[in-house]
Design an enzyme around this catalytic site. Structure first.
Site, PDB file in Angstrom:
ATOM      1  N   HIS A  19     -66.501  17.354  32.190  1.00 12.71           N
ATOM      2  CA  HIS A  19     -66.573  15.895  32.048  1.00 12.71           C
ATOM      3  C   HIS A  19     -68.031  15.414  32.045  1.00 12.71           C
ATOM      4  O   HIS A  19     -68.487  14.757  31.102  1.00 12.71           O
ATOM      5  CB  HIS A  19     -65.794  15.240  33.192  1.00 12.71           C
ATOM      6  CG  HIS A  19     -65.778  13.745  33.148  1.00 12.71           C
ATOM      7  ND1 HIS A  19     -64.726  13.023  32.650  1.00 12.71           N
ATOM      8  CD2 HIS A  19     -66.692  12.828  33.540  1.00 12.71           C
ATOM      9  CE1 HIS A  19     -64.983  11.733  32.733  1.00 12.71           C
ATOM     10  NE2 HIS A  19     -66.188  11.582  33.274  1.00 12.71           N
ATOM     11  N   GLU A  20     -68.762  15.780  33.091  1.00 15.40           N
ATOM     12  CA  GLU A  20     -70.158  15.333  33.181  1.00 15.40           C
ATOM     13  C   GLU A  20     -70.992  15.979  32.074  1.00 15.40           C
ATOM     14  O   GLU A  20     -71.923  15.370  31.565  1.00 15.40           O
ATOM     15  CB  GLU A  20     -70.758  15.625  34.561  1.00 15.40           C
ATOM     16  CG  GLU A  20     -70.008  15.006  35.756  1.00 15.40           C
ATOM     17  CD  GLU A  20     -69.737  13.506  35.649  1.00 15.40           C
ATOM     18  OE1 GLU A  20     -70.547  12.798  35.009  1.00 15.40           O
ATOM     19  OE2 GLU A  20     -68.703  13.044  36.184  1.00 15.40           O
ATOM     20  N   HIS A  46     -70.728  13.734  29.123  1.00 13.75           N
ATOM     21  CA  HIS A  46     -71.655  12.591  29.269  1.00 13.75           C
ATOM     22  C   HIS A  46     -73.087  13.049  28.956  1.00 13.75           C
ATOM     23  O   HIS A  46     -73.846  12.360  28.287  1.00 13.75           O
ATOM     24  CB  HIS A  46     -71.649  12.066  30.709  1.00 13.75           C
ATOM     25  CG  HIS A  46     -70.484  11.186  31.060  1.00 13.75           C
ATOM     26  ND1 HIS A  46     -70.167  10.055  30.343  1.00 13.75           N
ATOM     27  CD2 HIS A  46     -69.580  11.244  32.085  1.00 13.75           C
ATOM     28  CE1 HIS A  46     -69.108   9.461  30.906  1.00 13.75           C
ATOM     29  NE2 HIS A  46     -68.727  10.166  31.960  1.00 13.75           N
ATOM     30  N   GLU A  75     -67.443   7.234  28.132  1.00  8.72           N
ATOM     31  CA  GLU A  75     -66.276   7.901  28.708  1.00  8.72           C
ATOM     32  C   GLU A  75     -65.497   8.652  27.626  1.00  8.72           C
ATOM     33  O   GLU A  75     -64.888   9.683  27.914  1.00  8.72           O
ATOM     34  CB  GLU A  75     -65.405   6.836  29.385  1.00  8.72           C
ATOM     35  CG  GLU A  75     -64.563   7.313  30.534  1.00  8.72           C
ATOM     36  CD  GLU A  75     -65.303   7.997  31.662  1.00  8.72           C
ATOM     37  OE1 GLU A  75     -66.533   7.793  31.839  1.00  8.72           O
ATOM     38  OE2 GLU A  75     -64.670   8.783  32.378  1.00  8.72           O
TER      39      GLU A  75
HETATM   40 ZN    ZN Z   1     -67.138   9.687  33.317  1.00 11.18          ZN
END
Ligand code: ZN
Length: 504
Positions: free
Chosen positions: A269-270, A273, A299
């Site tokens: 997830h990170e 980003h 997101e």
């Molecule tokens: Zn996030």
């Protein structure tokens, strides 16, 4: 003064703002991701406060105001699209700030300074009664701010503008009603199917030492193309991304030795980003356009890597052997198909941040409906906890046993972030729409199966990453996919994926 002179001055001030942002970002990183001594916090936050004051002085600088408004008046003469975006964003920031009377703004900042700490204590003591007046004050103030900002149809529209420009209640209502109509019954069907065929994924709770998990996290980051030479992976209580500059994008994860899935997916997830920030055009930094188009677009990238790619069986094919070997004996004898089922198991739960991919948007829907009704006075703060539980039961079939796992679980409202929650669900929905169009251009999952992210990076780079904040979210999605945001892609994605997993 000429437009060129104005642009020059705006860039100078933007760079100053960047410098303050950089140091504040470092201070934030230092508190969350390093072992800095707690006794040093007082001074650290005092200095952070001074920097925030200096940064505020830039936003309120009359000379900047003149430069921005005069440049904006001659927008057609500015040839560079990035310069136009810079002027547009500054103008919006200044205009919004000027609409709120200074004393009311300061009072609100003071209220929030105290409310986050009070919220933490209230959550710990399971004390909604003691905190509800603070919620009342925050919602009352934001309702007033919405009136100051102005709106056409719904006061919520004025607030969401800070997070997802162009999004409105009218559009969100359509989005959430489609989700409600499709996902709630699908979830009920899945729960029925699970009754007949109970799942047993005990292996996901087997012990895996932190250093092994760290090895796998780094393997995943290398695999997906997050550049560890222009970034860092550290550990913190709550995983986050801190993009200090384009070439220094730091991320964190959190290792739990009896839940190795947690770090795998928070790292992916990170990492998503991080890749977004690392891939932005180099010239955007000086213009203050580097941090992405909006929270939801950001997101969409993290969810793309975490869920769309990371929870697919194709993604794991080239990696699973290495994972089994590193985590041995935890995954010994566990077939990849079974692992894939385990990482996609659906189970309604109380806590948003621990929710699976299917039930996650329902958590957001609960919050969206409540904050909207609180803002218009349709429901009162006194009823908030009861209403929360009613909606959780209606959509997810679970009732929180206490307020800590119910209405007090998230910090957002206590931090004054009303209108932010939809960004999370919209991020998933943007990702689903982007995926449909990416698949039209090349077989995405075949690339994943080969472990080759070249085309994926190029596609996401050209359609999303390179542009930073040159385009707002609406325009970006339109340009990337050739159509406006369309919630049907997300609903279809969820239906297809989970009907297949649960063989419905
Ligand atoms: Zn996030």
């Amino acid at each position: 003064m000429t437009v060129e002179k104005h642009l020059e001055y705006i860039k100078e001030q933007t760079m100053k703002q960047n410098a303050y942002g950089y140091v504040s970002g470092l201070i934030g990183w230092d508190s969350a991701a390093t072992q800095s001594p707690k006794k040093g916090y007082d001074k650290k936050y005092q200095y952070a406060g001074i920097l925030a004051g200096e940064s505020y002085k830039i936003v309120t600088d009359p000379e900047l105001r003149t430069a921005v408004f005069e440049a904006a008046a001659q927008m057609d003469t500015i040839s560079d699209i990035r310069d136009r975006a810079m002027v547009r964003e500054w103008k919006k920031t200044i205009e919004r700030m000027e609409k709120i009377p200074k004393e009311e703004y300061i009072a609100f900042v003071e209220l929030l300074g105290k409310s986050e700490m009070d919220w933490e204590a209230a959550k710990e003591n399971n004390d909604f009664e003691g905190f509800k007046d603070t919620y009342g004050k925050i919602f009352e103030t934001l309702r007033k701010f919405a009136d100051y900002y102005g709106y056409k149809e719904h006061p919520y529209d004025a607030l969401i503008e800070d997070f997802e420009p162009g999004m409105t209640v009218a559009k969100l209502d359509v989005f959430f009603s489609e989700l409600r109509a499709e996902v709630v019954p699908l979830l009920q069907k899945i729960m029925e199917a699970k009754k007949n065929k109970p799942e047993d994924f005990e292996f996901i709770t087997r012990f895996v030492a932190k250093d092994k998990q760290d090895q796998i996290s780094r393997m995943i980051l290398n695999h997906i193309g997050y550049d560890l030479e222009r970034g860092i992976l550290a550990e913190s209580e709550h995983p986050f991304t801190n993009g200090l500059t384009q070439h220094d994008v730091r991320i964190t994860t959190h290792y739990m030795e009896n839940n190795f899935m947690s770090a795998i997916f928070s790292t992916a997830h990170e990492g998503g980003h991080g890749i977004y920030e690392q891939q932005q055009d180099e010239t955007l930094e000086d213009r203050g356009l580097r941090n992405g188009a909006s929270s939801a677009v950001h997101e969409s990238q993290s969810r793309m890597y975490e869920n769309v790619f990371g929870r697919s069986i194709e993604f794991w094919k080239p990696l699973y052997g290495k994972l089994q070997e590193t985590y041995s004996p935890a995954l010994d004898g566990v077939a990849i198909e079974n692992f894939h089922r385990a990482i996609n198991t659906v189970e309604p739960s109380l806590i948003r941040i621990e929710a699976d991919e299917l039930t996650y948007p329902l958590h957001i829907m609960v919050r969206y409906e409540l904050e909207k009704d609180l803002l218009t006075g349709k429901i009162k703060v006194d009823e908030l906890s009861i209403k929360w539980n009613e909606k959780m039961e209606e959509y997810l079939g679970v009732i929180p046993p206490n307020v800590a796992s119910g209405v007090l679980q998230d910090v957002h409202w206590a931090a004054g972030l009303v209108g932010y929650f939809p960004s999370y669900a919209l991020g998933n929905a943007y990702a689903a729409q982007l995926l449909v169009y990416m698949k039209k251009d090349f077989p995405v999952f075949e690339d994943l199966e080969r472990g080759d992210f070249t085309r994926i990076h190029k596609w996401l780079g050209e359609k999303v990453h390179y542009h930073g904040l040159v385009y707002g979210p609406e325009e970006l999605i339109q340009k990337a996919t050739g159509e406006a945001f369309n919630p049907k892609y997300y609903v279809e994605y969820l239906k297809d994926k989970f009907a297949q997993i649960y063989q419905l």
